[in-house]
Design a protein around this motif. Structure first.
Motif, PDB file in Angstrom:
ATOM      1  N   ALA A   1      -4.829 -14.249   0.025  1.00 36.53           N
ATOM      2  CA  ALA A   1      -4.037 -14.061   1.245  1.00 36.53           C
ATOM      3  C   ALA A   1      -2.592 -13.691   0.907  1.00 36.53           C
ATOM      4  O   ALA A   1      -1.981 -12.846   1.581  1.00 36.53           O
ATOM      5  CB  ALA A   1      -4.074 -15.337   2.088  1.00 36.53           C
ATOM      6  N   ASP A   2      -2.076 -14.299  -0.174  1.00 36.20           N
ATOM      7  CA  ASP A   2      -0.703 -13.985  -0.587  1.00 36.20           C
ATOM      8  C   ASP A   2      -0.605 -12.557  -1.123  1.00 36.20           C
ATOM      9  O   ASP A   2       0.383 -11.858  -0.864  1.00 36.20           O
ATOM     10  CB  ASP A   2      -0.231 -14.979  -1.652  1.00 36.20           C
ATOM     11  CG  ASP A   2      -0.067 -16.396  -1.092  1.00 36.20           C
ATOM     12  OD1 ASP A   2       0.032 -16.526   0.140  1.00 36.20           O
ATOM     13  OD2 ASP A   2      -0.070 -17.350  -1.901  1.00 36.20           O
ATOM     14  N   LEU A   3      -1.626 -12.128  -1.885  1.00 36.89           N
ATOM     15  CA  LEU A   3      -1.630 -10.747  -2.389  1.00 36.89           C
ATOM     16  C   LEU A   3      -1.719  -9.751  -1.239  1.00 36.89           C
ATOM     17  O   LEU A   3      -1.053  -8.711  -1.243  1.00 36.89           O
ATOM     18  CB  LEU A   3      -2.808 -10.545  -3.359  1.00 36.89           C
ATOM     19  CG  LEU A   3      -2.674 -11.204  -4.725  1.00 36.89           C
ATOM     20  CD1 LEU A   3      -3.984 -11.083  -5.500  1.00 36.89           C
ATOM     21  CD2 LEU A   3      -1.534 -10.572  -5.528  1.00 36.89           C
ATOM     22  N   ALA A   4      -2.545 -10.073  -0.248  1.00 39.64           N
ATOM     23  CA  ALA A   4      -2.685  -9.184   0.910  1.00 39.64           C
ATOM     24  C   ALA A   4      -1.347  -9.021   1.630  1.00 39.64           C
ATOM     25  O   ALA A   4      -0.948  -7.908   2.013  1.00 39.64           O
ATOM     26  CB  ALA A   4      -3.740  -9.728   1.861  1.00 39.64           C
ATOM     27  N   ALA A   5      -0.640 -10.136   1.793  1.00 34.40           N
ATOM     28  CA  ALA A   5       0.655 -10.073   2.471  1.00 34.40           C
ATOM     29  C   ALA A   5       1.687  -9.326   1.641  1.00 34.40           C
ATOM     30  O   ALA A   5       2.470  -8.520   2.160  1.00 34.40           O
ATOM     31  CB  ALA A   5       1.135 -11.495   2.776  1.00 34.40           C
ATOM     32  N   GLU A   6       1.685  -9.579   0.324  1.00 33.84           N
ATOM     33  CA  GLU A   6       2.686  -8.964  -0.544  1.00 33.84           C
ATOM     34  C   GLU A   6       2.536  -7.449  -0.608  1.00 33.84           C
ATOM     35  O   GLU A   6       3.535  -6.710  -0.621  1.00 33.84           O
ATOM     36  CB  GLU A   6       2.590  -9.557  -1.947  1.00 33.84           C
ATOM     37  CG  GLU A   6       3.602  -8.971  -2.932  1.00 33.84           C
ATOM     38  CD  GLU A   6       3.514  -9.603  -4.318  1.00 33.84           C
ATOM     39  OE1 GLU A   6       4.217  -9.116  -5.234  1.00 33.84           O
ATOM     40  OE2 GLU A   6       2.748 -10.580  -4.487  1.00 33.84           O
TER      41      GLU A   6
ATOM     42  N   LYS B   1     -10.156  -7.740   2.458  1.00 36.20           N
ATOM     43  CA  LYS B   1     -11.267  -6.996   1.851  1.00 36.20           C
ATOM     44  C   LYS B   1     -10.773  -6.124   0.703  1.00 36.20           C
ATOM     45  O   LYS B   1     -11.411  -6.017  -0.342  1.00 36.20           O
ATOM     46  CB  LYS B   1     -11.975  -6.151   2.902  1.00 36.20           C
ATOM     47  CG  LYS B   1     -13.182  -5.401   2.348  1.00 36.20           C
ATOM     48  CD  LYS B   1     -13.891  -4.592   3.415  1.00 36.20           C
ATOM     49  CE  LYS B   1     -15.078  -3.836   2.823  1.00 36.20           C
ATOM     50  NZ  LYS B   1     -15.774  -3.014   3.846  1.00 36.20           N
ATOM     51  N   THR B   2      -9.618  -5.499   0.895  1.00 34.79           N
ATOM     52  CA  THR B   2      -9.041  -4.661  -0.162  1.00 34.79           C
ATOM     53  C   THR B   2      -8.723  -5.508  -1.391  1.00 34.79           C
ATOM     54  O   THR B   2      -8.986  -5.107  -2.531  1.00 34.79           O
ATOM     55  CB  THR B   2      -7.779  -3.956   0.345  1.00 34.79           C
ATOM     56  OG1 THR B   2      -8.124  -3.097   1.438  1.00 34.79           O
ATOM     57  CG2 THR B   2      -7.127  -3.132  -0.755  1.00 34.79           C
ATOM     58  N   VAL B   3      -8.158  -6.694  -1.162  1.00 36.19           N
ATOM     59  CA  VAL B   3      -7.841  -7.588  -2.277  1.00 36.19           C
ATOM     60  C   VAL B   3      -9.117  -8.009  -2.998  1.00 36.19           C
ATOM     61  O   VAL B   3      -9.172  -8.000  -4.234  1.00 36.19           O
ATOM     62  CB  VAL B   3      -7.072  -8.833  -1.777  1.00 36.19           C
ATOM     63  CG1 VAL B   3      -6.846  -9.807  -2.935  1.00 36.19           C
ATOM     64  CG2 VAL B   3      -5.745  -8.424  -1.158  1.00 36.19           C
TER      65      VAL B   3
ATOM     66  N   MET C   1       4.292   0.208  -0.340  1.00 34.34           N
ATOM     67  CA  MET C   1       3.069  -0.385   0.209  1.00 34.34           C
ATOM     68  C   MET C   1       1.866   0.150  -0.554  1.00 34.34           C
ATOM     69  O   MET C   1       1.792   1.347  -0.837  1.00 34.34           O
ATOM     70  CB  MET C   1       2.935  -0.063   1.707  1.00 34.34           C
ATOM     71  CG  MET C   1       1.669  -0.636   2.348  1.00 34.34           C
ATOM     72  SD  MET C   1       1.560  -0.258   4.124  1.00 34.34           S
ATOM     73  CE  MET C   1       2.877  -1.266   4.760  1.00 34.34           C
ATOM     74  N   THR C   2       0.928  -0.732  -0.918  1.00 35.13           N
ATOM     75  CA  THR C   2      -0.301  -0.349  -1.609  1.00 35.13           C
ATOM     76  C   THR C   2      -1.424  -0.220  -0.595  1.00 35.13           C
ATOM     77  O   THR C   2      -1.542  -1.057   0.308  1.00 35.13           O
ATOM     78  CB  THR C   2      -0.667  -1.417  -2.654  1.00 35.13           C
ATOM     79  OG1 THR C   2       0.410  -1.518  -3.583  1.00 35.13           O
ATOM     80  CG2 THR C   2      -1.912  -1.018  -3.416  1.00 35.13           C
ATOM     81  N   HIS C   3      -2.259   0.799  -0.728  1.00 35.08           N
ATOM     82  CA  HIS C   3      -3.297   1.044   0.276  1.00 35.08           C
ATOM     83  C   HIS C   3      -4.698   0.745  -0.255  1.00 35.08           C
ATOM     84  O   HIS C   3      -5.317  -0.224   0.158  1.00 35.08           O
ATOM     85  CB  HIS C   3      -3.199   2.484   0.788  1.00 35.08           C
ATOM     86  CG  HIS C   3      -1.896   2.767   1.471  1.00 35.08           C
ATOM     87  ND1 HIS C   3      -1.582   2.277   2.716  1.00 35.08           N
ATOM     88  CD2 HIS C   3      -0.816   3.482   1.068  1.00 35.08           C
ATOM     89  CE1 HIS C   3      -0.363   2.676   3.071  1.00 35.08           C
ATOM     90  NE2 HIS C   3       0.122   3.416   2.087  1.00 35.08           N
ATOM     91  N   GLY C   4      -5.236   1.547  -1.174  1.00 35.57           N
ATOM     92  CA  GLY C   4      -6.607   1.370  -1.626  1.00 35.57           C
ATOM     93  C   GLY C   4      -6.770   0.244  -2.633  1.00 35.57           C
ATOM     94  O   GLY C   4      -5.805  -0.169  -3.297  1.00 35.57           O
ATOM     95  N   TYR C   5      -8.006  -0.231  -2.754  1.00 34.98           N
ATOM     96  CA  TYR C   5      -8.267  -1.335  -3.687  1.00 34.98           C
ATOM     97  C   TYR C   5      -8.081  -0.897  -5.132  1.00 34.98           C
ATOM     98  O   TYR C   5      -7.660  -1.687  -5.982  1.00 34.98           O
ATOM     99  CB  TYR C   5      -9.659  -1.927  -3.450  1.00 34.98           C
ATOM    100  CG  TYR C   5     -10.809  -1.127  -4.009  1.00 34.98           C
ATOM    101  CD1 TYR C   5     -11.311  -1.386  -5.291  1.00 34.98           C
ATOM    102  CD2 TYR C   5     -11.411  -0.114  -3.264  1.00 34.98           C
ATOM    103  CE1 TYR C   5     -12.370  -0.663  -5.805  1.00 34.98           C
ATOM    104  CE2 TYR C   5     -12.463   0.611  -3.774  1.00 34.98           C
ATOM    105  CZ  TYR C   5     -12.951   0.338  -5.042  1.00 34.98           C
ATOM    106  OH  TYR C   5     -13.993   1.059  -5.565  1.00 34.98           O
TER     107      TYR C   5
END
Length: 255
Positions: free
Chosen positions: A31-36, A42-44, A1-5
């Protein structure tokens, strides 16, 4: 899982550099990057904004976040000014760069405007003329496949170029051999060039002219051209999109 931007930006940056996202393709929807990657929108957005500031991607309306093409344009050093190019041939400096990079060119890749103006102080100083004296300003914009790569404005004393092809606004080089050949026919053969390069962020008008994405710097060139006798016959200033060029110099080392 990726956390920070920044962490997400690093993942996407690596993907771009590996070729997972080829030039002129779009990144997945936010939205797809956020889910992946298990992050919020906001991070994306912050990650994409960071990549945009690095000149890797640019937002395109109705397309999304497009990976920028970064074609390697070799901007030659002393070789681009070889007299064999313009004195005995018809290859001007920007054409020499294109050919060295394995890229095509046409004369209409260079557009230009010519006007008589009062010399700015830096121009008057470079040309050794009275402040505010009239000079010819020959402004060019160079394009590659329709995309602007750089601008160059040359300044000349009126008496040196009046009535020559250098004051003709027709698109393309100033006749066979370009401006240096014209000066040679005027008895003012270029023999020595001094170039100074600096980097900075573009002004709004420069960013618009060069169609730069947010965050991309420019390389600014100042060029002074002299005859063998030391007379300055041209002073030029150029603004280059930094990501479009690799500046290459080959020279013999002085004693």
């Amino acid at each position: 899982m990726t956390h920070g931007y920044k962490e997400l930006a690093a993942v996407l940056r690596d993907g771009i550099q590996r070729g997972d996202y080829p030039p002129d393709t779009t990144l997945p929807k936010q939205a797809d990057l956020a889910a992946e990657y298990g992050v919020n929108i906001k991070t994306v957005r912050n990650a994409v904004a960071l990549l945009e500031s690095e000149g890797l991607v640019t937002p395109v309306r109705r397309r999304g976040t497009v990976v920028r093409s970064r074609p390697p344009m070799r901007r030659l050093g002393i070789e681009r000014y070889a007299k064999s190019n313009w004195k005995y041939g018809d290859r001007v400096a920007f054409a020499a760069d294109r050919e060295a990079s394995g890229q095509s060119w046409t004369p209409t890749d260079q557009t230009q405007t010519v006007e008589r103006v009062h010399a700015p102080s830096r121009v008057a100083q470079a040309l050794g003329i009275e402040p505010d004296a009239e000079v010819y300003a020959r402004a060019r914009t160079m394009r590659q496949d329709g995309t602007p790569t750089h601008t160059l404005t040359s300044y000349y004393r009126v008496e040196d170029v009046d009535g020559t092809p250098l004051v003709d606004p027709t698109p393309g080089p100033a006749g066979r051999g370009g401006g240096f050949a014209v000066l040679t026919l005027q008895g003012l053969e270029p023999d020595q060039i001094t170039e100074t390069l600096t980097a900075r962020m573009p002004r709004p008008d420069e960013a618009a002219m060069l169609e730069l994405p947010g965050g991309e710097p420019v390389m600014v060139l100042q060029r002074t051209t002299r005859t063998k006798e030391g007379r300055v016959v041209e002073y030029a200033e150029g603004v280059h999109a930094a990501s479009r060029f690799a500046w290459t110099y080959t020279f013999e080392m002085p004693d």
